[in-house]
Write a protein that holds these residues in place. Structure first.
Motif, PDB file in Angstrom:
ATOM      1  N   HIS A  91      21.569 -15.873  11.124  1.00  0.00           N
ATOM      2  CA  HIS A  91      20.672 -16.354  12.178  1.00  0.00           C
ATOM      3  C   HIS A  91      20.083 -15.190  12.973  1.00  0.00           C
ATOM      4  O   HIS A  91      18.864 -15.144  13.217  1.00  0.00           O
ATOM      5  CB  HIS A  91      21.455 -17.287  13.114  1.00  0.00           C
ATOM      6  N   LYS A  95      17.259 -13.622   9.900  1.00  0.00           N
ATOM      7  CA  LYS A  95      16.091 -14.387  10.350  1.00  0.00           C
ATOM      8  C   LYS A  95      15.561 -13.917  11.697  1.00  0.00           C
ATOM      9  O   LYS A  95      14.422 -14.200  12.043  1.00  0.00           O
ATOM     10  CB  LYS A  95      16.426 -15.881  10.416  1.00  0.00           C
ATOM     11  N   THR A 108      18.295 -22.921  11.526  1.00  0.00           N
ATOM     12  CA  THR A 108      19.189 -22.185  10.635  1.00  0.00           C
ATOM     13  C   THR A 108      20.030 -23.140   9.798  1.00  0.00           C
ATOM     14  O   THR A 108      20.180 -22.958   8.587  1.00  0.00           O
ATOM     15  CB  THR A 108      20.089 -21.249  11.453  1.00  0.00           C
ATOM     16  N   ASP A 111      18.070 -24.482   7.042  1.00  0.00           N
ATOM     17  CA  ASP A 111      17.981 -23.572   5.901  1.00  0.00           C
ATOM     18  C   ASP A 111      19.129 -23.844   4.932  1.00  0.00           C
ATOM     19  O   ASP A 111      18.928 -23.924   3.711  1.00  0.00           O
ATOM     20  CB  ASP A 111      18.037 -22.112   6.363  1.00  0.00           C
TER      21      ASP A 111
END
Length: 212
Positions: A91, A95, A108, A111
């Motif tokens: 996270h 990202k 997240t 994902d």
């Protein structure tokens, strides 16, 4: 359920007495150098993540740990390389998402559920330190959680990284608990609260208003 979780988090974090911002950064490894996040995004991350994953497991011990992978350098199982630790690094460092907002943590999790952005094994935390890339196992573990468990995980993550979030939740819970319910007596002469509508009983002669 939500109010109980909030109260528990408040008590837990008060007991810890130290926020994650001041913790030792033992979780940051070479994965951060391979991050796909931009410089502006990385500037939003907390300086240290330290024992955040441990604190998550203390609040939610039922979460899977997925920590039976072997470290390629030591040749031994690394019990501190956990699902939640890798999720946090993904996270923050892969990202580059903000840590203060529930929505970003939900993105997240999305994902991992295959409902948002594609995940890349080549930069997933642990790809270069563990004998097996843990990404697919971690995705399966997150997918095995119930919606309530995932929602609780989001609440705990935000509360650890952004302690003011607990204050906001507590204030909301207090407002909801003090709000009058439908069974409570109300003053018939009091004006209706803003944003509410009160239906009126039909009055004598109202039917005549429908005549042409």
């Amino acid at each position: 359920m939500k109010k109980k979780l909030v109260n528990f988090l408040v008590a837990f974090l008060c007991m810890m007495a130290v926020t994650v911002i001041g913790a030792t950064a033992t979780e940051v490894n070479s994965n951060s150098t391979h991050s796909t996040a931009s410089g502006d995004q990385l500037a939003q991350r907390p300086r240290r993540t330290g024992n955040a994953w441990q604190r998550v497991y203390e609040v939610l011990p039922e979460l899977p740990r997925e920590n039976e992978y072997t470290n390629v350098e030591s040749g031994e199982i690394d019990p501190d390389n956990t699902l939640i630790g890798r999720l946090i690094r993904y996270h923050l460092y892969v990202k580059g998402r903000p840590y203060q907002y529930r929505l970003d943590w939900k993105l997240t999790l999305a994902d991992y559920l295959g409902e948002n952005e594609l995940m890349n094994e080549a930069v997933y935390p642990g790809y270069d330190t563990l004998d097996t890339n843990p990404m697919e196992g971690d995705r399966a573990a997150i997918q095995s959680l119930t919606p309530q468990q995932r929602d609780d995980l989001v609440h705990v993550l935000v509360s650890i990284f952004y302690p003011n979030y607990l204050t906001l939740l507590q204030e909301q819970a207090n407002r909801e608990s003090s709000a009058p319910t439908a069974s409570e007596p109300t003053d018939a002469n009091a004006p209706p609260r803003r944003g509410t509508t009160v239906p009126q009983l039909p009055q004598a002669g109202d039917a005549e208003l429908l005549l042409p």
